[in-house]
Design an enzyme around this catalytic site. Sequence first.
Site, mmCIF file in Angstrom:
data_model
loop_
_atom_site.group_PDB
_atom_site.id
_atom_site.type_symbol
_atom_site.label_atom_id
_atom_site.label_comp_id
_atom_site.label_asym_id
_atom_site.label_seq_id
_atom_site.Cartn_x
_atom_site.Cartn_y
_atom_site.Cartn_z
ATOM 1 N N ARG A 21 0.820 -1.215 0.000
ATOM 2 C CA ARG A 21 0.000 0.000 0.000
ATOM 3 C C ARG A 21 0.850 1.259 0.000
ATOM 4 N NH1 ARG A 21 -3.332 -0.763 5.089
ATOM 5 N NH2 ARG A 21 -1.397 -1.791 5.622
ATOM 6 N N ASN A 39 -6.176 -2.572 2.375
ATOM 7 C CA ASN A 39 -6.174 -4.022 2.529
ATOM 8 C C ASN A 39 -7.607 -4.491 2.645
ATOM 9 O OD1 ASN A 39 -3.406 -4.427 2.497
ATOM 10 N ND2 ASN A 39 -3.203 -4.451 4.717
#
Length: 95
Positions: A21, A39
């Site tokens: 990320r 996520n």
Amino acid sequence: MSGAVARRLVIAGRVQGVGFREALVDAACAAGVTGWVRNRTDGTVEALVQGPPASVERLLAWCRRGPPLARVVDVGMSPAALDPALDGFERLPTA
């Protein structure tokens, strides 16, 4: 955002716990793409990316590789509606 496209991505493989990320935020900002990444509880990473078609394609190519510790096995992609309220690229909580 005339001429812009938006895509929803679901990235599968070893993509959590490897800095995916954070690296995607950096890659998106470098490409001039707006959106978000998070996520998911099923172990995948989901992202909404939007911007000029060439920039979105460049970011999609990056997602197929990911950062060094990631092992991407699939990138699912579907069209998404443009969100003119998005400014920059952010990391969202797990969904």
